[in-house]
Every structure is written in structure tokens, then in C-alpha cells.
Design a protein around this motif. Sequence first.
Motif, short mmCIF file in Angstrom:
data_model
loop_
_atom_site.label_atom_id
_atom_site.label_comp_id
_atom_site.label_asym_id
_atom_site.label_seq_id
_atom_site.Cartn_x
_atom_site.Cartn_y
_atom_site.Cartn_z
N ILE A 58 3.55 0.06 2.75
CA ILE A 58 2.83 0.97 3.65
C ILE A 58 3.18 0.64 5.10
CG2 ILE A 58 0.56 1.69 4.46
CD1 ILE A 58 -0.49 0.97 1.62
N GLY A 59 3.20 -0.66 5.42
CA GLY A 59 3.50 -1.07 6.79
C GLY A 59 4.90 -0.71 7.23
N THR A 60 5.89 -0.90 6.37
CA THR A 60 7.26 -0.60 6.77
C THR A 60 7.48 0.91 6.94
OG1 THR A 60 7.94 -0.72 4.42
CG2 THR A 60 8.28 -2.68 5.77
N ARG A 61 6.82 1.68 6.10
CA ARG A 61 6.91 3.15 6.27
C ARG A 61 6.38 3.55 7.65
NH1 ARG A 61 3.32 6.43 2.19
NH2 ARG A 61 1.67 5.53 3.48
N ILE A 105 6.78 -3.89 18.39
CA ILE A 105 5.65 -3.43 17.59
C ILE A 105 5.25 -4.53 16.61
CG2 ILE A 105 7.30 -2.15 16.13
CD1 ILE A 105 4.90 -0.42 15.23
N ASP A 106 4.00 -4.93 16.67
CA ASP A 106 3.41 -5.89 15.73
C ASP A 106 2.26 -5.16 15.07
OD1 ASP A 106 2.02 -7.96 14.47
OD2 ASP A 106 2.47 -9.42 16.04
N ALA A 107 2.45 -4.74 13.82
CA ALA A 107 1.46 -3.89 13.15
C ALA A 107 1.56 -4.08 11.65
CB ALA A 107 1.70 -2.42 13.52
N GLY A 108 0.41 -4.04 10.99
CA GLY A 108 0.38 -4.22 9.54
C GLY A 108 -0.35 -3.08 8.87
N ALA A 109 -0.65 -3.30 7.60
CA ALA A 109 -1.38 -2.31 6.81
C ALA A 109 -2.22 -3.05 5.78
CB ALA A 109 -0.43 -1.34 6.13
N SER A 110 -3.17 -2.34 5.19
CA SER A 110 -4.05 -2.92 4.18
C SER A 110 -3.88 -2.20 2.85
CB SER A 110 -5.52 -2.82 4.62
OG SER A 110 -5.75 -3.53 5.80
N PHE A 111 -4.06 -2.95 1.76
CA PHE A 111 -4.09 -2.34 0.44
C PHE A 111 -5.04 -3.15 -0.43
CE2 PHE A 111 -2.54 -1.66 -3.95
CZ PHE A 111 -2.70 -0.28 -4.00
N HIS A 112 -6.11 -2.50 -0.89
CA HIS A 112 -7.12 -3.13 -1.74
C HIS A 112 -7.62 -4.46 -1.16
CE1 HIS A 112 -6.25 -0.77 -5.71
NE2 HIS A 112 -6.26 0.00 -4.64
N GLY A 113 -7.71 -4.50 0.17
CA GLY A 113 -8.25 -5.67 0.82
C GLY A 113 -7.22 -6.70 1.26
#
Length: 446
Positions: A176-179, A245-253
Motif C-alpha cells: 500500500i505504501g509503495t503504491r 517523502i517519508d510516509a507509510g501505510a497501515s494494514f490490520h494494525g
Amino acid sequence: MDIQQPDLHPLYAAHLDTLKQRSDAALDRSRFDHLVIPAGVARLQFLDDMHYPFHVNPHFKHWLPVTRAPGSWIVYTPGRRPKLIYLQPADYWHVVPDAPAGYWVEHFDIVIIREEDDAFAELPTDVSRCAILGEDNAALREFVPNNPQGVVNYLHYQRFIKTAYELAMMRVANKIGTRAHRAAERAFRSGVSEFDIHMAYLTAARQGDNDLPYNNIIALNEHAAVLHYMQVQHVPPAHFHSFLIDAGASFHGYASDITRTYAADSDSEFQSMIDAVDAVQKNLCAAVVAGKDYGALHVEAHHQLANVLKNFGFIRMSAESAVESGVSSAFFPHGLGHSIGLQVHDVAGFAADDSGRTIDRPPGHPFLRMTRNIEPDAVVTIEPGLYFIDMLLAPLKDKPQGKDIAWDRIDAFRHYGGIRIEDDVACTGAGPENLTRDAFAQLADA
């Protein structure tokens, strides 16, 4: 692009068995009978009736992928099925949590309650026999989180090691984050503002600000020299030089934590410097193997980055002298990375063992977030960087080392701000698994 998800049923069942085993051991050594975990409740803003965004207790979401059920509780007693006390309030002011559903529900005894206070009847009768893990505001009558140190130390130490289920969650979080990173890069190339780049990221991730594991860092030009730059500008700069850009994403916690730096001009010397830092970062990622001393790896990063500084003419001293004198720390002031999982900066990064003993940081490196040896199935970030930060560089002018620094070169690069490159890397029996670069590669092949 839809992101394929693994079959979570068998992975989750094995994950839950691992949590039970760890909890059994933690309770036994500290002589408690029950593990009680409140999801937590939202905190009110000072002098207002508005709530801060709710963030679930990490111990709660370790057991099940429920992140938006404030007022709920988990009770685990060794030898019994875990119980979920699930608050579904009668409420027309707020969205009521959905009924429990999914791959995890068959493993819990689930009790639905309508009022927060109704949980009390479902909790163990003797609070003195309970290890209650949570924030102070999650108390319910005498069920006040006590966070017994012996239980916490053991569970945190073990949480450093990820189950197969957790690794699967983090692979998806990286996808999700790389997209979203790719969408942000396209927005940067189109010449829009930091705010517009941020919005492009959220749209591609399909997550709002409060869904992300941390606040995005969207930094154009000299803003990249602010390590935690979060004050995005709504107007594009007059000239585009760089983008960090320093950014992440979450998946199921579970979290991902990804950083990339781009040059506006792909033929520039700054792009060559990005490539050099990228090569260092790959070398460091390759060292994520069982038994590796992470503190020593951080010092090794300083030596490799000092070589980049020397090769690009910023310093005239040797790499060894730059590290020993602290010059390298003026260009690379933060730590190499940290443990990651349920939290971006996950727990037990300094743990020497499960008793609470810790491992000191290397002398002269106060901002390193992890000193623990890398173990199989641990996941760490690797994020070396080089920056042009006036506050850190200016004091060097009055020191003996200042004569060996090419100040004209620094002046020429100041408008780029800096470079940071970060991946999430798992330690496996077959060698490092770079969750981030694998996700970027899959994106390119799609």
C-alpha cells in the motif's frame, strides 16, 4: 490497483497460538491469572468536548485486527478461549463499530455490550489476579491498568519477533505504501505543492491522515533538512530542486515506514549523490542477518556515509576522522532505524533480554532508536541519510575540523535540504527480506 492478500485463516490461528504461549509464560512468571487488555478510549481535547483521534492500544490489536472499537476489552486466561468484550453503543452522534466478522472471530468468545460500564460484569472477579495492560484513561471502576513490569518486559521482548501472520500484514502495508509513494513522485514531477503531493499520497493509499501509522513528511527543497517536517506548503515553490517523502501505510494494525528522495534534475550531481546514498543503504540492508549488532551497524553506516561525503568533496578528512570527531553526525544526526510492527517505533529495541535490562547506545549517538541484536523474524528499518542543516554545521566552523570541510560545496547544496532512503527489512533464515523494495518491484511488474 488491487492488492492481493494472503489467506489469513491459517496464519492467524498460528499467530494466536504464539500469543497464548507468550502470555502463559508472562503470567506464570509474574504470578497473575488473567491478562486483561482494554482497547482504550478516546481522549478529550483540553477545555473542549472534541476528542483527539483514537489510537487503539497496541497490545489489543496484537490479538486481533480491530482498531476502531474504543471501550472494548480482551480477557485471556491460560487454558481458556480468549474473550472479546465488544462495545457497540447505541449512538447517533458517532459511527458504531461494525459487528465482529472475519478470519479471527471463530477463535474468540464474543460478548456484545451497549454501554462501557457493561464490560465490568464480563471481567474477572478478582482484579488483584489480573495483569491489565493499557493507558491510564482506560480504567473501568477498579480495573485500572497496572502494566506489571514483569509481564510487560516479557511480552515486549517477544514482540520483537514477528509471526508469519505479522510478516504477511507488513508485506501488505508495504505494498500500500509503495503504491502511494509512486503517486506522490508523479505529483512531484508534475510541479504541484507539498499539500497536493500529500493529497495524491492519501488518495493512492486510500487512507486518511488518521489511518496512517504516522504523519507524512512531504518536503520540497530545503525543507528536507527538517527531519520531521510536517508543515506542508499549499503553494508550489518557485524552483523545484528536490523532494523527500517519508510516509507509510497501515494494514490490520501493522505499519510500513518508507522514505525516498528524488532530484528534480535526473542528470544533476545531487542525483548522483542520491544514488551513492542508495548504494550505502542497500549494503546496510544486506547486513540485516541474525546476530548482527544493530548499534554496530549504525556506526558502520556513519563510516560508509562519511566516504560519500569525502567522495563528493564535502570533507577533506578521512572517513575514520569524520566519524571519530563527530563531523559525520552533523550530516547524519539521527539513528539508522528502529524496530517496526504494531507501532512505527516498536517496543524493545534496547532490550538485552526479557527481564527489562537494556543495551546502551554507542557513545556519541544519542538518537539511535535500537541497540538490540537482530534476530530471526525481526523487522527493522534501515534509513541512512545526509543533510545540510545549518544548526548542526555552523558550530563546526569554529572547530579545528572546520578547515577540512568544503563550505562552498555545502553552500551549493543547501537548497536540496538532504537525502534519506528507508526500507523495512525482515531477517529470515534465507537472508534479509526487503519488504519495501520487493513491493516496489512488484509494483513495477504490475
